[in-house]
Design a protein around this motif. Structure first.
Motif, PDB file in Angstrom:
ATOM      1  N   ALA A 195       0.820  -1.211   0.000  1.00 32.86           N
ATOM      2  CA  ALA A 195       0.000   0.000   0.000  1.00 32.86           C
ATOM      3  C   ALA A 195       0.854   1.261   0.000  1.00 32.86           C
ATOM      4  N   ARG A 196       1.854   1.301   0.859  1.00 37.77           N
ATOM      5  CA  ARG A 196       2.712   2.483   0.933  1.00 37.77           C
ATOM      6  C   ARG A 196       3.539   2.659  -0.337  1.00 37.77           C
ATOM      7  N   GLY A 197       3.765   1.575  -1.054  1.00 37.23           N
ATOM      8  CA  GLY A 197       4.493   1.658  -2.317  1.00 37.23           C
ATOM      9  C   GLY A 197       3.604   1.949  -3.507  1.00 37.23           C
ATOM     10  N   GLY A 198       2.325   2.149  -3.257  1.00 36.27           N
ATOM     11  CA  GLY A 198       1.400   2.479  -4.337  1.00 36.27           C
ATOM     12  C   GLY A 198       1.120   1.324  -5.280  1.00 36.27           C
ATOM     13  N   ASP A 221      -2.705   4.111   8.983  1.00 38.74           N
ATOM     14  CA  ASP A 221      -3.506   5.260   8.602  1.00 38.74           C
ATOM     15  C   ASP A 221      -3.189   5.644   7.162  1.00 38.74           C
ATOM     16  N   ASN A 222      -4.018   6.508   6.593  1.00 39.97           N
ATOM     17  CA  ASN A 222      -3.776   6.956   5.220  1.00 39.97           C
ATOM     18  C   ASN A 222      -2.477   7.734   5.089  1.00 39.97           C
ATOM     19  N   ASP A 223      -2.230   8.627   6.043  1.00 37.68           N
ATOM     20  CA  ASP A 223      -1.107   9.538   5.931  1.00 37.68           C
ATOM     21  C   ASP A 223       0.153   8.975   6.573  1.00 37.68           C
ATOM     22  N   VAL A 224       1.272   9.116   5.872  1.00 46.88           N
ATOM     23  CA  VAL A 224       2.573   8.736   6.415  1.00 46.88           C
ATOM     24  C   VAL A 224       3.033   9.822   7.381  1.00 46.88           C
TER      25      VAL A 224
END
Length: 293
Positions: A195-198, A221-224
């Protein structure tokens, strides 16, 4: 309903107030306590790191460790984490020392697999751009050699795709493991890194079932917050308590044909301070709930 789902608690899920590459990675909890807490709530596997194995063995011995695992019906034993396995020079020399430890421990305990990382750079929080460009042919050859070495010790190697490393895409991960083409060489897919890598979960369908060796679940969460590295080691959430949508991820993995156990890796500065039994229960129940379709 969740049927025939078996969960493996990755090392840091039940290790307590420690984290990857922190001041110490050795769990403050006794090995027996961790295994018994895991078994009590339904875990079928655990993960370990070599430093913790050696520290525990110095106190109670390998035979007693194996007895504790068997007595608690822990079927799966995993090891982590090897980096710099494809480099040369001083970093490779250090990597090879850890490699020998991991392989010896894997043989002793009949480990299911050893997790290995992509290139993370000398400073994982701020890697140099050139450290994030994978040399695919070199990594293919080194991965194949590592797998052949692991086969001699009866274990498998799983390469983890990570957005802050030099293997950030499914395409690069596939190129390495498929190019190496070893019967015990696979990819490890962690929902956080995907997810964090898109990486859209639908891309999992591009991976042959043959090369999917390990899965890890968690949430966020959505935001890093801060760097990706800080976010991954301090701010993960239990499955279902964040925004990464574990259920669609699980569906995609199952549709790709994966039938093995599911790892759970919770790295959280708040979760790791909970009592051991609370960590075991909360992470197990939250994860199993994601399989209630």
């Amino acid at each position: 309903m969740a049927k025939n789902i078996e969960l493996i608690a990755a090392y840091f899920t039940l290790a307590g107030d420690v984290y990857p590459f922190g001041p110490t990675q050795i769990s403050p909890f006794a090995f027996r306590d961790r295994v018994e807490a895991a078994a009590r709530v339904g875990w079928k596997g655990i993960g370990m790191i070599p430093d913790d194995v050696e520290t525990t063995a110095a106190k109670i011995g390998y035979s007693e460790m194996k007895r504790i695992l068997a007595a608690n019906d822990i079927k799966y034993f995993e090891l982590e984490f090897l980096v710099d396995w494809y480099l040369d020079g001083p970093r490779r020399k250090k990597s090879d020392e850890i490699r020998r430890k991991l392989l010896a421990i894997a043989e002793t305990f009949g480990a299911r697999n050893i997790k290995v990382g992509p290139g993370l750079g000398e400073d994982v929080r701020n890697p140099r751009p050139e450290e994030l460009v994978p040399d695919i042919p070199r990594m293919q050859a080194a991965f194949a050699d590592l797998c052949r070495d692991a086969a001699k010790h009866g274990t498998a190697i799983v390469l983890e795709i990570m957005p802050f490393g030099n293997v950030r895409t499914i395409e690069d991960g596939r190129a390495i493991v498929e190019g190496a083409n070893q019967p015990n060489g696979f990819l490890l897919l962690d929902i956080w890194h995907m997810a964090r890598g898109g990486i859209h979960y639908s891309k999992i369908s591009e991976i042959s079932q043959r090369f999917i060796g390990s899965i890890e679940l968690d949430d966020a969460d959505n935001d890093v917050v801060g760097s990706l590295w800080d976010d991954t080691i301090h701010r993960r959430r239990l499955p279902g308590e964040g925004e990464l949508q574990p259920r669609p991820f699980i569906h995609a993995v199952q549709a790709a044909g994966y039938l093995g156990p599911w790892g759970v890796e919770i790295l959280s500065e708040t979760f790791r301070k909970l009592p051991l039994i609370d960590m075991a229960e909360r992470s197990f129940k939250a994860t199993m709930a994601q399989f209630q379709f």
